[in-house]
Motif scaffolding. Sequence first.
Motif, PDB file in Angstrom:
ATOM      1  N   ALA A 210       0.767  -1.239  -0.009  1.00 26.40           N
ATOM      2  CA  ALA A 210      -0.004   0.054   0.003  1.00 26.40           C
ATOM      3  C   ALA A 210       0.907   1.269  -0.014  1.00 26.40           C
ATOM      4  O   ALA A 210       0.517   2.249  -0.637  1.00 26.40           O
ATOM      5  N   LEU A 211       2.040   1.261   0.788  1.00 25.03           N
ATOM      6  CA  LEU A 211       2.865   2.605   0.657  1.00 25.03           C
ATOM      7  C   LEU A 211       3.511   2.850  -0.651  1.00 25.03           C
ATOM      8  O   LEU A 211       3.555   3.765  -0.916  1.00 25.03           O
ATOM      9  N   PHE A 212       4.048   1.616  -0.853  1.00 23.61           N
ATOM     10  CA  PHE A 212       4.628   1.945  -2.454  1.00 23.61           C
ATOM     11  C   PHE A 212       3.645   2.515  -3.510  1.00 23.61           C
ATOM     12  O   PHE A 212       4.093   2.966  -4.575  1.00 23.61           O
ATOM     13  N   SER A 213       2.519   1.671  -3.523  1.00 21.24           N
ATOM     14  CA  SER A 213       1.471   1.967  -4.372  1.00 21.24           C
ATOM     15  C   SER A 213       1.005   3.545  -4.269  1.00 21.24           C
ATOM     16  O   SER A 213       0.758   4.025  -5.432  1.00 21.24           O
ATOM     17  N   LEU A 226      11.061   1.070 -14.778  1.00 23.74           N
ATOM     18  CA  LEU A 226      11.052  -0.117 -14.520  1.00 23.74           C
ATOM     19  C   LEU A 226      11.991  -0.526 -13.348  1.00 23.74           C
ATOM     20  O   LEU A 226      11.739  -1.486 -12.554  1.00 23.74           O
ATOM     21  N   ALA A 227      13.060   0.032 -13.056  1.00 20.86           N
ATOM     22  CA  ALA A 227      14.232  -0.043 -12.091  1.00 20.86           C
ATOM     23  C   ALA A 227      13.473   0.244 -10.701  1.00 20.86           C
ATOM     24  O   ALA A 227      13.732  -0.574 -10.010  1.00 20.86           O
ATOM     25  N   ASP A 228      12.506   1.106 -10.647  1.00 22.31           N
ATOM     26  CA  ASP A 228      11.901   1.762  -9.515  1.00 22.31           C
ATOM     27  C   ASP A 228      10.921   0.390  -9.034  1.00 22.31           C
ATOM     28  O   ASP A 228      10.805   0.171  -7.822  1.00 22.31           O
ATOM     29  N   VAL A 229      10.099  -0.163 -10.069  1.00 18.19           N
ATOM     30  CA  VAL A 229       9.454  -0.966  -9.415  1.00 18.19           C
ATOM     31  C   VAL A 229      10.038  -2.358  -9.324  1.00 18.19           C
ATOM     32  O   VAL A 229       9.602  -3.175  -8.049  1.00 18.19           O
ATOM     33  N   VAL A 230      11.376  -2.768  -9.859  1.00 23.49           N
ATOM     34  CA  VAL A 230      12.237  -3.924  -9.470  1.00 23.49           C
ATOM     35  C   VAL A 230      12.552  -3.724  -7.840  1.00 23.49           C
ATOM     36  O   VAL A 230      12.654  -4.525  -7.010  1.00 23.49           O
ATOM     37  N   LEU A 234      11.999  -5.499  -4.435  1.00 21.33           N
ATOM     38  CA  LEU A 234      12.938  -6.301  -3.629  1.00 21.33           C
ATOM     39  C   LEU A 234      12.738  -5.723  -2.067  1.00 21.33           C
ATOM     40  O   LEU A 234      12.769  -6.404  -1.284  1.00 21.33           O
ATOM     41  N   VAL A 235      12.308  -4.566  -1.937  1.00 22.57           N
ATOM     42  CA  VAL A 235      12.075  -4.026  -0.545  1.00 22.57           C
ATOM     43  C   VAL A 235      10.728  -4.587   0.203  1.00 22.57           C
ATOM     44  O   VAL A 235      10.895  -5.059   1.443  1.00 22.57           O
ATOM     45  N   VAL A 236       9.728  -4.994  -0.663  1.00 26.65           N
ATOM     46  CA  VAL A 236       8.522  -5.530  -0.167  1.00 26.65           C
ATOM     47  C   VAL A 236       8.841  -6.956   0.142  1.00 26.65           C
ATOM     48  O   VAL A 236       8.642  -7.557   1.325  1.00 26.65           O
ATOM     49  N   LEU A 237       9.568  -7.675  -0.530  1.00 22.84           N
ATOM     50  CA  LEU A 237       9.927  -9.021  -0.595  1.00 22.84           C
ATOM     51  C   LEU A 237      10.741  -9.274   0.677  1.00 22.84           C
ATOM     52  O   LEU A 237      10.556 -10.075   1.766  1.00 22.84           O
TER      53      LEU A 237
END
Length: 295
Positions: A210-213, A226-230, A234-237
């Motif tokens: 939710a925070l990243f969204s 795309l780099a920000d999404v990747v 990684l942070v979420v995982l």
Amino acid sequence: MAYCIRCGVKLEEGSKACPLCKTPVQLPPGMEESKQQPLFAQKLPSRGLGGVNKTRKGIIELIISLFVISELTVFLSMWLSGNGNQSFIPLFSIAMAALSLILAFSAKPTYTMQASIQCVLVAVYLVGLDASDLRLFWSLIASPALGVGWLYFVYPFTRRAVQKPKKVAGICLLGSLAYLAFINLVLEQGLTWFVPVTLPVIATLLLLLALFSLWFTNRKNKRVPLADVVLATLVVLFGTMTSLDFFLSGYQLGVFTLRWSTGLLGTAVVVLLFLISVSVSRRLRRFFTSHNRHD
């Protein structure tokens, strides 16, 4: 077929005047123009939709014949060798294989339909194998796992689900939670680790997502690199795995601490700081660029 009475030009059906000399077309008394009726009053279905053609019927008949021969051969072999009491598994396996092939050739050749049928058949097959000794244990875990796999890999591609991605995500999450709770009940006859471990870990995962969204949707530039999404993934995982270690240690040891996820937490913090610095630098560059243009 009609022709103009003045110049003899061929007239099209329904013409009111000659296209060449403009002579009005007059029908003889008692003769009325009628539209030509089509040969088939109803619209014919598209070719190849529905039904089973002759080729498929022949293949299905061949499968049934091989099924009967195989069943008789295996049964007689097991019975004559004195192993008739162990013939259930091979006979059941042949029957399920034949049923799977028959349904594959008779059902609609779509991914969702075929995958759904095969998931159900595999679940039934696993339950049948586990029930060969008249009791169920491991199939209670394996069969529902196929249902969870169906939710993630088949259900999102159905016609209704494609139009509602948020609803699909919610259903997949609820299905996963129900499966984990069911495993806990089957193995330990209670929700021993589901409530103190699974629910907080899932809550951490949803909070990070939710925070990243929220962060990505509030950007002025809606196009997210795309780099920000990747990196965000990684942070979420890593953050979710750290929470798993934290709550699992509290469940097992009675003390909330980090045992094996310290490195993951450090990596997640570094990646998060990098994302924040990149975002701030972009905002600063955009701010000064816009001011220079106005000057």
